[in-house]
Design a protein around this motif. Structure first.
Motif, PDB file in Angstrom:
ATOM      1  N   ASP A   1       0.764  -1.362   0.057  1.00  0.00           N
ATOM      2  CA  ASP A   1      -0.028  -0.060  -0.094  1.00  0.00           C
ATOM      3  C   ASP A   1       1.014   1.206   0.073  1.00  0.00           C
ATOM      4  O   ASP A   1       0.561   2.149  -0.512  1.00  0.00           O
ATOM      5  N   LEU A   2       2.046   1.069   0.588  1.00  0.00           N
ATOM      6  CA  LEU A   2       2.780   2.302   0.959  1.00  0.00           C
ATOM      7  C   LEU A   2       4.308   1.812   0.513  1.00  0.00           C
ATOM      8  O   LEU A   2       4.807   0.512   1.089  1.00  0.00           O
ATOM      9  N   VAL A   3       5.054   2.390  -0.532  1.00  0.00           N
ATOM     10  CA  VAL A   3       6.402   2.042  -0.887  1.00  0.00           C
ATOM     11  C   VAL A   3       7.317   3.328  -0.221  1.00  0.00           C
ATOM     12  O   VAL A   3       6.949   4.512  -0.779  1.00  0.00           O
ATOM     13  N   GLY A   4       8.254   2.902   0.676  1.00  0.00           N
ATOM     14  CA  GLY A   4       8.893   4.070   1.244  1.00  0.00           C
ATOM     15  C   GLY A   4      10.501   3.949   0.798  1.00  0.00           C
ATOM     16  O   GLY A   4      10.962   2.700   0.569  1.00  0.00           O
ATOM     17  N   PHE A   5      10.987   5.108   0.563  1.00  0.00           N
ATOM     18  CA  PHE A   5      12.433   5.500   0.017  1.00  0.00           C
ATOM     19  C   PHE A   5      13.162   6.099   1.072  1.00  0.00           C
ATOM     20  O   PHE A   5      12.440   6.990   1.906  1.00  0.00           O
ATOM     21  N   GLN A   6      14.464   6.432   1.053  1.00  0.00           N
ATOM     22  CA  GLN A   6      15.067   7.349   1.696  1.00  0.00           C
ATOM     23  C   GLN A   6      15.045   8.624   1.569  1.00  0.00           C
ATOM     24  O   GLN A   6      14.872   9.556   2.113  1.00  0.00           O
ATOM     25  N   LEU A   7      14.957   8.891   0.067  1.00  0.00           N
ATOM     26  CA  LEU A   7      15.066  10.334  -0.470  1.00  0.00           C
ATOM     27  C   LEU A   7      13.739  10.582  -1.433  1.00  0.00           C
ATOM     28  O   LEU A   7      13.602   9.527  -2.156  1.00  0.00           O
ATOM     29  N   PRO A   8      13.403  11.745  -1.804  1.00  0.00           N
ATOM     30  CA  PRO A   8      12.179  12.077  -2.599  1.00  0.00           C
ATOM     31  C   PRO A   8      12.840  11.475  -4.125  1.00  0.00           C
ATOM     32  O   PRO A   8      12.072  11.258  -4.716  1.00  0.00           O
ATOM     33  N   GLY A   9      13.898  11.615  -4.465  1.00  0.00           N
ATOM     34  CA  GLY A   9      14.437  11.259  -5.745  1.00  0.00           C
ATOM     35  C   GLY A   9      14.319   9.943  -6.034  1.00  0.00           C
ATOM     36  O   GLY A   9      13.851   9.826  -7.145  1.00  0.00           O
ATOM     37  N   ALA A  10      14.496   9.212  -5.346  1.00  0.00           N
ATOM     38  CA  ALA A  10      14.176   7.719  -5.414  1.00  0.00           C
ATOM     39  C   ALA A  10      12.703   7.225  -5.602  1.00  0.00           C
ATOM     40  O   ALA A  10      12.489   6.662  -6.410  1.00  0.00           O
ATOM     41  N   ALA A  11      11.953   7.980  -4.656  1.00  0.00           N
ATOM     42  CA  ALA A  11      10.238   7.878  -4.900  1.00  0.00           C
ATOM     43  C   ALA A  11       9.743   8.312  -6.443  1.00  0.00           C
ATOM     44  O   ALA A  11       9.360   7.531  -6.880  1.00  0.00           O
ATOM     45  N   GLN A  12      10.544   9.241  -6.820  1.00  0.00           N
ATOM     46  CA  GLN A  12      10.371   9.834  -8.275  1.00  0.00           C
ATOM     47  C   GLN A  12      10.667   9.077  -9.332  1.00  0.00           C
ATOM     48  O   GLN A  12       9.968   8.582 -10.101  1.00  0.00           O
ATOM     49  N   ASN A  13      11.987   8.354  -8.805  1.00  0.00           N
ATOM     50  CA  ASN A  13      12.484   7.213 -10.081  1.00  0.00           C
ATOM     51  C   ASN A  13      11.487   6.263 -10.165  1.00  0.00           C
ATOM     52  O   ASN A  13      11.086   5.835 -11.344  1.00  0.00           O
ATOM     53  N   PHE A  14      10.984   5.790  -9.083  1.00  0.00           N
ATOM     54  CA  PHE A  14      10.143   4.692  -9.111  1.00  0.00           C
ATOM     55  C   PHE A  14       8.754   4.926  -9.670  1.00  0.00           C
ATOM     56  O   PHE A  14       8.293   4.038 -10.552  1.00  0.00           O
ATOM     57  N   ILE A  15       8.220   5.988  -9.297  1.00  0.00           N
ATOM     58  CA  ILE A  15       6.754   6.237  -9.820  1.00  0.00           C
ATOM     59  C   ILE A  15       7.064   6.498 -11.633  1.00  0.00           C
ATOM     60  O   ILE A  15       6.074   6.111 -12.138  1.00  0.00           O
ATOM     61  N   ARG A  16       8.157   6.969 -11.764  1.00  0.00           N
ATOM     62  CA  ARG A  16       8.363   7.310 -13.439  1.00  0.00           C
ATOM     63  C   ARG A  16       8.382   5.743 -14.020  1.00  0.00           C
ATOM     64  O   ARG A  16       7.937   5.886 -15.155  1.00  0.00           O
ATOM     65  N   LEU A  17       9.193   5.130 -13.248  1.00  0.00           N
ATOM     66  CA  LEU A  17       9.341   3.689 -13.919  1.00  0.00           C
ATOM     67  C   LEU A  17       8.193   2.974 -13.906  1.00  0.00           C
ATOM     68  O   LEU A  17       7.655   2.173 -14.933  1.00  0.00           O
ATOM     69  N   VAL A  18       7.274   2.971 -13.100  1.00  0.00           N
ATOM     70  CA  VAL A  18       5.928   2.446 -12.954  1.00  0.00           C
ATOM     71  C   VAL A  18       5.160   2.875 -13.961  1.00  0.00           C
ATOM     72  O   VAL A  18       4.489   2.106 -14.780  1.00  0.00           O
TER      73      VAL A  18
END
Ligand code: F6P
Length: 477
Positions: free
Chosen positions: A190-207
């Motif tokens: 339900d929630l995917v957590g990362f250390q930094l905002p840039g990592a979360a953005q990488n993930f969203i873009r890839l999805v």
């Protein structure tokens, strides 16, 4: 162990304790290496959850047990699991890709098969341990398929996933032949957590690009109506607990003993890392060696203590690194050491918390120079131990901690001359300058501790999908 099912289940590759075999064939338990255990242990102590993980060793088949008030459920691994899942896919494929290709990743289909099979076993164990409607918190890159596998087995659960290491930019992640399966595995949470905002953005873009799901800001909308949030939760430490330890008389006495044993130099430099090629240990010692060579100081002025905690010793790249560092330390000590005063005290071992706190207290300059690091809790631990507001931190720009500890002497670990200048500046900085920087960093670390980290993740996990803002918007990116 009291209960068979639990309301909170932690799933991580390793348990907080590691079973080690002694020379006489008997066994003992030792704290597991790495930042993940440092962070999750205090969270577990304050709750009544259960922790599922590997107890270390080959075919170690032990019953669930309680250690230090924590309920632990061991998952045994065979020699093939260790080779294919742990040393292979986790640490020979994912680890280098997720760390900027600092080493060359290998791609083997049989490693992937092993990764799938071991993730399935973890998911099944978690499904057995969780109460109806329980929360399961899955950790790190070794277990990225568990969220989806677990959701298939137990759709009633609330599932969180946290990645302790960096999540790479799309350009690197795309090399993975199994990129889509990994993204889909994570989307089981339900929630995917990362250390930094840039990592979360990488993930969203890839999805969006690779799986084709609709996304809006930090949300992913799945065809089945579920919403997944991807966001940053920078991890931290038990700052108050560590400071209390650092203030104890026994730690103060041990710190004085360490300085004495080092010959009471003007300045003690310190590095503490798992012996890993991402940590930049070789380049940092080389920079220190060159400063001695060029006569900026000698061993009466400055010595370096480097603790290298043994890690992944069966993996070829880790063995090569150990040999390289052994040779470099030998050379620097041969050239610059004196009888009883080596320039570098190199310790290939792990130490209990008290000894670490004493080392942090004994050190004037802490040197943390990874090429890439999710967070780096050692940097935060040093700051937590400097309760008098003194000491200096030299920190890589490429550690997640650099986003919070802006007052450190920040360095590019690829730039040896830049590192030499920073080491010299930290060595020579006056008290006012050191205190100004340290006080600001201490405010950050004490206010954002591991308790705040866990609470913010858990609050967000309980909330995902319950807000109006999570409902699919009319126009989406
Ligand atoms: O934080 C990264 C991490 O890989 C953890 O997942 C792990 O427990 C720790 O470092 C130590 O590594 P290993 O478990 O491979 O010894």
């Amino acid at each position: 162990m009291k209960d068979v099912s639990h309301h909170l289940v932690i799933v991580a590759n390793r348990l907080p304790v590691d079973r080690v075999e002694l020379a006489d064939g008997s066994h003992t338990w030792r704290t597991s290496p790495g930042g993940l255990v440092t962070a999750i242990e205090p969270v577990m102590r304050h709750g009544d959850g259960v922790w599922i993980g590997w107890p270390g060793g080959v075919d170690v088949d032990v019953e669930p047990f309680t250690d230090n008030d924590m309920d632990l459920v061991p998952i045994s691994m065979s020699a093939e699991d260790i080779e294919g899942f742990y040393e292979g896919f986790s640490n020979g494929t994912l680890w280098p890709i997720y760390h900027d290709l600092v080493a060359k990743p290998e791609f083997h289909r049989e490693w992937w098969d092993s990764y799938v099979a071991v993730n399935q076993r973890f998911a099944e164990k978690a499904a057995e341990a969780a109460d109806e409607g329980a929360t399961v918190w899955v950790h790190d890159y070794q277990l990225q398929l568990v969220p989806q596998m677990l959701r298939t087995l137990r759709p009633d659960l609330r599932i969180g996933f946290y990645l302790h290491i960096p999540f790479p930019p799309a350009e690197l992640f795309q090399q993975l032949p199994w990129r889509r399966q990994i993204l889909e595995g994570l989307l089981g949470a339900d929630l995917v957590g990362f250390q930094l905002p840039g990592a979360a953005q990488n993930f969203i873009r890839l999805v969006r690009q690779r799986v084709g799901h609709k996304t809006h800001r930090d949300l992913v909308y799945l065809p089945d109506g579920r919403t997944v949030r991807a966001a940053a939760f920078p991890i931290s430490i038990d700052a108050a607990g560590l400071e209390e330890l650092a203030r104890s008389e026994s730690v103060a006495a041990r710190a004085a003993e360490i300085r004495e044993a080092l010959g009471n130099p003007r300045r003690v430099f310190l590095g503490i890392d798992r012996l890993d090629y991402t940590k930049g240990i070789y380049a940092r010692l080389r920079a220190f060696g060159e400063l001695l060579e060029e006569g900026h100081f000698d061993v009466e002025d400055a010595v370096f203590v480097q603790v290298a905690v043994p890690s992944r010793e069966q993996v070829e790249q880790y063995r090569l690194l150990r040999d390289e560092i052994d040779r470099l330390v030998g050379r620097i000590n041969g050239d610059h050491g004196r009888i009883g005063s080596p320039a570098i005290s190199y310790l290939h071992s792990s130490y209990p918390r008290e000894e670490m706190a004493a080392l942090y207290r004994a050190a004037d300059v802490m040197v943390v120079t990874p090429y890439r690091d999710g967070m780096n809790l050692v940097a935060k631990e040093y700051v937590a131990c400097r309760y008098e507001g003194d000491g200096a931190l030299v920190l890589s720009e490429f550690a997640g901690a650099a986003e919070e500890l802006r007052q450190a002497w920040l360095v590019n670990p690829y730039d040896i001359n830049g590192m030499k200048s920073a080491l010299l500046e930290a060595y020579g900085a006056d008290e006012r300058e050191r205190t100004r920087r340290m006080r600001a960093m201490r405010r950050q670390v004490t206010q954002h501790d591991v308790k705040a980290w866990a609470e913010s993740f858990m609050t967000e996990l309980a909330d995902v999908g319950t807000h109006e803002k999570d409902v699919r918007p009319a126009r989406r990116s």
